[in-house]
Motif scaffolding. Structure first.
Motif, PDB file in Angstrom:
ATOM      1  N   VAL A 102       0.853  -1.187   0.000  1.00 57.18           N
ATOM      2  CA  VAL A 102       0.000   0.000   0.000  1.00 57.18           C
ATOM      3  C   VAL A 102       0.885   1.232   0.000  1.00 57.18           C
ATOM      4  O   VAL A 102       1.621   1.471   0.955  1.00 57.18           O
ATOM      5  N   GLU A 103       0.811   1.999  -1.089  1.00 58.56           N
ATOM      6  CA  GLU A 103       1.639   3.205  -1.233  1.00 58.56           C
ATOM      7  C   GLU A 103       0.894   4.440  -0.749  1.00 58.56           C
ATOM      8  O   GLU A 103      -0.340   4.496  -0.794  1.00 58.56           O
ATOM      9  N   SER A 104       1.657   5.442  -0.339  1.00 55.04           N
ATOM     10  CA  SER A 104       1.103   6.746  -0.004  1.00 55.04           C
ATOM     11  C   SER A 104       2.181   7.803  -0.180  1.00 55.04           C
ATOM     12  O   SER A 104       3.373   7.480  -0.272  1.00 55.04           O
ATOM     13  N   THR A 125       1.122   5.208  -6.944  1.00 51.79           N
ATOM     14  CA  THR A 125       0.800   6.547  -6.482  1.00 51.79           C
ATOM     15  C   THR A 125       1.396   7.555  -7.461  1.00 51.79           C
ATOM     16  O   THR A 125       2.542   7.405  -7.890  1.00 51.79           O
ATOM     17  N   GLN A 126       0.620   8.549  -7.827  1.00 49.21           N
ATOM     18  CA  GLN A 126       1.037   9.515  -8.849  1.00 49.21           C
ATOM     19  C   GLN A 126       1.951  10.576  -8.238  1.00 49.21           C
ATOM     20  O   GLN A 126       1.630  11.169  -7.207  1.00 49.21           O
ATOM     21  N   VAL A 127       3.068  10.803  -8.908  1.00 44.43           N
ATOM     22  CA  VAL A 127       3.965  11.903  -8.567  1.00 44.43           C
ATOM     23  C   VAL A 127       4.051  12.812  -9.783  1.00 44.43           C
ATOM     24  O   VAL A 127       4.378  12.351 -10.880  1.00 44.43           O
ATOM     25  N   THR A 128       3.719  14.068  -9.590  1.00 45.69           N
ATOM     26  CA  THR A 128       3.762  15.045 -10.675  1.00 45.69           C
ATOM     27  C   THR A 128       4.682  16.187 -10.284  1.00 45.69           C
ATOM     28  O   THR A 128       4.491  16.798  -9.219  1.00 45.69           O
ATOM     29  N   VAL A 129       5.677  16.440 -11.114  1.00 47.88           N
ATOM     30  CA  VAL A 129       6.630  17.528 -10.866  1.00 47.88           C
ATOM     31  C   VAL A 129       6.376  18.600 -11.918  1.00 47.88           C
ATOM     32  O   VAL A 129       6.628  18.393 -13.101  1.00 47.88           O
ATOM     33  N   TYR A 165       4.329   5.792  -9.379  1.00 43.32           N
ATOM     34  CA  TYR A 165       5.345   5.042  -8.638  1.00 43.32           C
ATOM     35  C   TYR A 165       4.696   3.830  -7.975  1.00 43.32           C
ATOM     36  O   TYR A 165       3.684   3.957  -7.271  1.00 43.32           O
ATOM     37  N   TYR A 166       5.301   2.667  -8.225  1.00 42.30           N
ATOM     38  CA  TYR A 166       4.763   1.408  -7.720  1.00 42.30           C
ATOM     39  C   TYR A 166       5.716   0.801  -6.699  1.00 42.30           C
ATOM     40  O   TYR A 166       6.929   0.723  -6.943  1.00 42.30           O
ATOM     41  N   CYS A 167       5.153   0.343  -5.606  1.00 38.12           N
ATOM     42  CA  CYS A 167       5.923  -0.369  -4.593  1.00 38.12           C
ATOM     43  C   CYS A 167       5.858  -1.859  -4.867  1.00 38.12           C
ATOM     44  O   CYS A 167       4.807  -2.377  -5.278  1.00 38.12           O
ATOM     45  N   THR A 168       6.968  -2.543  -4.627  1.00 40.89           N
ATOM     46  CA  THR A 168       6.999  -3.996  -4.771  1.00 40.89           C
ATOM     47  C   THR A 168       7.495  -4.637  -3.479  1.00 40.89           C
ATOM     48  O   THR A 168       8.333  -4.070  -2.766  1.00 40.89           O
TER      49      THR A 168
END
Length: 118
Positions: free
Chosen positions: A5-7, A112-116, A94-97
């Motif tokens: 579970v990402e955050s 989880t979306q990261v936008t720069v 970004y995906y966690c494994t």
């Protein structure tokens, strides 16, 4: 079933920092390694970082080395990805494994979306 579970994703300005978190939910196993991948629109999925749980050895993708740091989290079965000096090229999901010990499968989170962007 193991479920990462990402955050921590969101919008950040170029040059800024962000910290992602990932924890193991569902059935818990002793962890062999945890890692992060990312995928930008129209691009292949890319390896970002990995930490071997017992040794705490780390590996990084070429494009993030020196800017990103993966580490164990404060809670059990949790990992952080500290991202510094972010650029628009870091924009991605970004995906966690999680790879448990003794199990051949690697489990993926929902991302989880990261936008720069300025």
């Amino acid at each position: 079933q193991v479920q990462p579970v990402e955050s921590g994703g969101g919008l950040v300005q170029p040059g800024g920092s962000l910290r992602l978190s990932c924890r193991m939910s569902g059935r818990t196993f002793h962890i062999y390694n945890m890692g992060w991948f990312r995928q930008a629109p129209g691009k292949d999925r890319e390896f970002v970082a990995r930490i071997d749980w017992d040794s705490e050895d780390t590996n990084y993708g070429t494009n993030v080395k020196g800017r990103f740091t993966i580490s164990k989290g404060d809670a059990e079965n949790m990992v952080y990805l500290q991202m510094n000096s972010l650029s628009p090229e870091d924009t991605a999901v970004y995906y966690c494994t999680i790879k448990p010990q003794g199990i051949s499968a690697t489990y993926w989170g929902q991302g989880t979306q990261v936008t720069v962007s300025s």
